[in-house]
Scaffold this motif. Structure first.
Motif, PDB file in Angstrom:
ATOM      1  N   ASN A  67     -17.465  46.461 -35.475  1.00 58.61           N
ATOM      2  CA  ASN A  67     -18.719  47.183 -35.218  1.00 58.61           C
ATOM      3  C   ASN A  67     -19.940  46.395 -35.707  1.00 58.61           C
ATOM      4  N   ILE A  68     -19.696  45.301 -36.445  1.00 61.21           N
ATOM      5  CA  ILE A  68     -20.777  44.401 -36.856  1.00 61.21           C
ATOM      6  C   ILE A  68     -20.872  43.353 -35.742  1.00 61.21           C
ATOM      7  N   ASN A  69     -21.434  43.768 -34.619  1.00 65.41           N
ATOM      8  CA  ASN A  69     -21.194  43.055 -33.376  1.00 65.41           C
ATOM      9  C   ASN A  69     -22.459  42.545 -32.678  1.00 65.41           C
ATOM     10  N   ASN A  70     -23.362  42.039 -33.466  1.00 69.29           N
ATOM     11  CA  ASN A  70     -24.463  41.237 -32.928  1.00 69.29           C
ATOM     12  C   ASN A  70     -24.968  40.370 -34.063  1.00 69.29           C
ATOM     13  N   TRP A  71     -25.692  39.319 -33.709  1.00 70.67           N
ATOM     14  CA  TRP A  71     -25.989  38.314 -34.734  1.00 70.67           C
ATOM     15  C   TRP A  71     -26.873  38.841 -35.850  1.00 70.67           C
ATOM     16  N   ASP A  72     -27.767  39.784 -35.556  1.00 70.30           N
ATOM     17  CA  ASP A  72     -28.621  40.304 -36.622  1.00 70.30           C
ATOM     18  C   ASP A  72     -27.827  41.165 -37.603  1.00 70.30           C
ATOM     19  N   LEU A  73     -26.867  41.934 -37.092  1.00 73.87           N
ATOM     20  CA  LEU A  73     -26.021  42.723 -37.985  1.00 73.87           C
ATOM     21  C   LEU A  73     -25.239  41.820 -38.922  1.00 73.87           C
ATOM     22  N   VAL A  74     -24.701  40.737 -38.376  1.00 73.37           N
ATOM     23  CA  VAL A  74     -23.955  39.787 -39.199  1.00 73.37           C
ATOM     24  C   VAL A  74     -24.863  39.119 -40.224  1.00 73.37           C
ATOM     25  N   ASP A  75     -25.965  38.565 -39.758  1.00 80.10           N
ATOM     26  CA  ASP A  75     -26.813  37.728 -40.610  1.00 80.10           C
ATOM     27  C   ASP A  75     -27.447  38.511 -41.754  1.00 80.10           C
ATOM     28  N   LEU A  76     -27.757  39.781 -41.512  1.00 81.51           N
ATOM     29  CA  LEU A  76     -28.443  40.583 -42.529  1.00 81.51           C
ATOM     30  C   LEU A  76     -27.481  41.240 -43.524  1.00 81.51           C
ATOM     31  N   THR A  77     -26.172  41.108 -43.286  1.00 87.65           N
ATOM     32  CA  THR A  77     -25.231  41.824 -44.151  1.00 87.65           C
ATOM     33  C   THR A  77     -24.086  40.971 -44.693  1.00 87.65           C
ATOM     34  N   ALA A  78     -23.551  40.052 -43.887  1.00 85.30           N
ATOM     35  CA  ALA A  78     -22.355  39.309 -44.316  1.00 85.30           C
ATOM     36  C   ALA A  78     -22.547  38.535 -45.623  1.00 85.30           C
ATOM     37  N   ASN A  98     -24.519  39.160 -48.164  1.00 88.11           N
ATOM     38  CA  ASN A  98     -24.639  40.092 -49.286  1.00 88.11           C
ATOM     39  C   ASN A  98     -23.342  40.839 -49.560  1.00 88.11           C
ATOM     40  N   ILE A  99     -22.698  41.315 -48.505  1.00 90.93           N
ATOM     41  CA  ILE A  99     -21.527  42.180 -48.693  1.00 90.93           C
ATOM     42  C   ILE A  99     -20.245  41.372 -48.871  1.00 90.93           C
ATOM     43  N   VAL A 100     -19.985  40.448 -47.961  1.00 94.94           N
ATOM     44  CA  VAL A 100     -18.747  39.677 -48.016  1.00 94.94           C
ATOM     45  C   VAL A 100     -18.874  38.493 -48.973  1.00 94.94           C
ATOM     46  N   GLY A 101     -19.919  37.699 -48.770  1.00 94.20           N
ATOM     47  CA  GLY A 101     -20.094  36.503 -49.587  1.00 94.20           C
ATOM     48  C   GLY A 101     -20.230  36.792 -51.071  1.00 94.20           C
ATOM     49  N   ASN A 102     -21.111  37.707 -51.420  1.00 95.71           N
ATOM     50  CA  ASN A 102     -21.317  38.007 -52.836  1.00 95.71           C
ATOM     51  C   ASN A 102     -20.063  38.596 -53.478  1.00 95.71           C
ATOM     52  N   TYR A 103     -19.332  39.420 -52.729  1.00 87.96           N
ATOM     53  CA  TYR A 103     -18.113  40.003 -53.287  1.00 87.96           C
ATOM     54  C   TYR A 103     -17.066  38.927 -53.564  1.00 87.96           C
ATOM     55  N   LEU A 104     -16.996  37.927 -52.687  1.00 90.10           N
ATOM     56  CA  LEU A 104     -15.953  36.903 -52.807  1.00 90.10           C
ATOM     57  C   LEU A 104     -16.342  35.728 -53.705  1.00 90.10           C
ATOM     58  N   LEU A 105     -17.485  35.787 -54.330  1.00 93.07           N
ATOM     59  CA  LEU A 105     -17.940  34.676 -55.159  1.00 93.07           C
ATOM     60  C   LEU A 105     -16.903  34.242 -56.193  1.00 93.07           C
ATOM     61  N   ALA A 122     -23.818  32.953 -49.358  1.00 96.86           N
ATOM     62  CA  ALA A 122     -23.819  33.367 -50.770  1.00 96.86           C
ATOM     63  C   ALA A 122     -23.266  32.270 -51.661  1.00 96.86           C
ATOM     64  N   PHE A 123     -22.255  31.551 -51.187  1.00 95.85           N
ATOM     65  CA  PHE A 123     -21.680  30.455 -51.969  1.00 95.85           C
ATOM     66  C   PHE A 123     -22.685  29.307 -52.089  1.00 95.85           C
ATOM     67  N   ILE A 124     -23.341  29.000 -50.974  1.00 96.23           N
ATOM     68  CA  ILE A 124     -24.329  27.915 -50.966  1.00 96.23           C
ATOM     69  C   ILE A 124     -25.433  28.188 -51.985  1.00 96.23           C
ATOM     70  N   LYS A 125     -25.895  29.431 -52.032  1.00 95.37           N
ATOM     71  CA  LYS A 125     -26.945  29.791 -52.980  1.00 95.37           C
ATOM     72  C   LYS A 125     -26.495  29.557 -54.418  1.00 95.37           C
ATOM     73  N   ASN A 126     -25.181  29.590 -54.627  1.00 96.39           N
ATOM     74  CA  ASN A 126     -24.613  29.345 -55.958  1.00 96.39           C
ATOM     75  C   ASN A 126     -24.070  27.926 -56.092  1.00 96.39           C
ATOM     76  N   ARG A 127     -24.495  27.051 -55.187  1.00 95.99           N
ATOM     77  CA  ARG A 127     -24.132  25.625 -55.191  1.00 95.99           C
ATOM     78  C   ARG A 127     -22.618  25.407 -55.084  1.00 95.99           C
ATOM     79  N   GLN A 128     -21.986  26.261 -54.314  1.00 97.71           N
ATOM     80  CA  GLN A 128     -20.567  26.111 -53.990  1.00 97.71           C
ATOM     81  C   GLN A 128     -20.479  25.793 -52.497  1.00 97.71           C
TER      82      GLN A 128
END
Length: 226
Positions: free
Chosen positions: A100-111, A113-120, A148-154
């Motif tokens: 349901n996250i099925n257009n580029w703006d939905l992905v870019d504005l959420t992935a 923060n939600i996926v990347g930050n959680y998996l840090l 999110a990883f890039i922002k943390n230099r990973q």
């Protein structure tokens, strides 16, 4: 709660804007956004509504919004998830709803923060599964989550997933990968240059152009000339 949220979004609805967005997000037959419907609500207005309701709206109500064919309902629901504090519950719910996250703006504005930050600080194998899928938005979630990883230099996962997507045939993946490579270059140009030296001859043109935007004119000419 959900009816009030919809009413608030309807207050911002703009018919002319909805027609523009329908064309911009490629909603015609066979296009990537086929069937998507728009109210014509701007993202800042959706953020305002999301902030208003994020504390009290239930996951069941968010599910209803994410199941909608109205773009702003899905995006507002996704934005609400970025404001909720239970990261594990939000992450699990997001993955359950990735289709349901099925257009580029939905992905870019959420992935990120939600996926990347959680998996840090966690196993990231899910991103490789997503990157190797045949689903456009799943692949975009994979690469955008690494922001999110890039922002943390990973950088390792961003580089590996970029390599997986190197031969993808969709322009929206080319742009996403190029964007993440550019972000790596802003943090550590040596890492970007190493990737370019290895892959620039086979990178899709759009991916290459995005990735080298912040390099010097001489560097850009070198890589574009191949």
């Amino acid at each position: 709660m959900i009816d009030k949220l919809k009413q608030d979004l309807q207050k911002y609805a703009n018919k002319d804007k909805s027609l523009v967005l329908s064309r911009f997000f490629k909603t015609g037959p066979g296009q990537y956004g086929e069937g998507d419907k728009f109210l014509g609500v701007k993202v800042p207005e959706q953020r305002e509504v999301a902030k208003k309701y994020h504390k009290n709206i239930s996951f069941d109500e968010l599910q209803q919004l994410l199941n909608s064919d109205i773009h702003e309902y899905r995006l507002t629901a996704a934005l609400i998830l970025t404001y909720k504090t239970n990261k594990k519950e939000v992450y699990d719910f997001y993955l359950k709803n990735f289709k349901n996250i099925n257009n580029w703006d939905l992905v870019d504005l959420t992935a990120p923060n939600i996926v990347g930050n959680y998996l840090l600080d966690k196993d990231r194998s899910i991103l490789y599964k997503f990157a190797n899928s045949t689903h456009l938005w799943t692949k975009r979630i994979a690469i955008l989550s690494t922001f999110a990883f890039i922002k943390n230099r990973q950088y390792e996962d961003s580089i590996k997933i970029s390599e997986i997507l190197l031969n993808d045939n969709h322009d929206l993946i080319h742009k996403a990968v190029g964007w993440m490579l550019r972000e790596i270059g802003k943090k550590d140009e040596k890492v970007l240059i190493e990737f370019l030296n290895k892959h620039h001859k086979k990178m899709p043109r759009t991916m290459l152009r995005y990735s080298i935007e912040r390099l010097t004119e001489g560097q850009r000419k070198f890589y574009l000339q191949r």
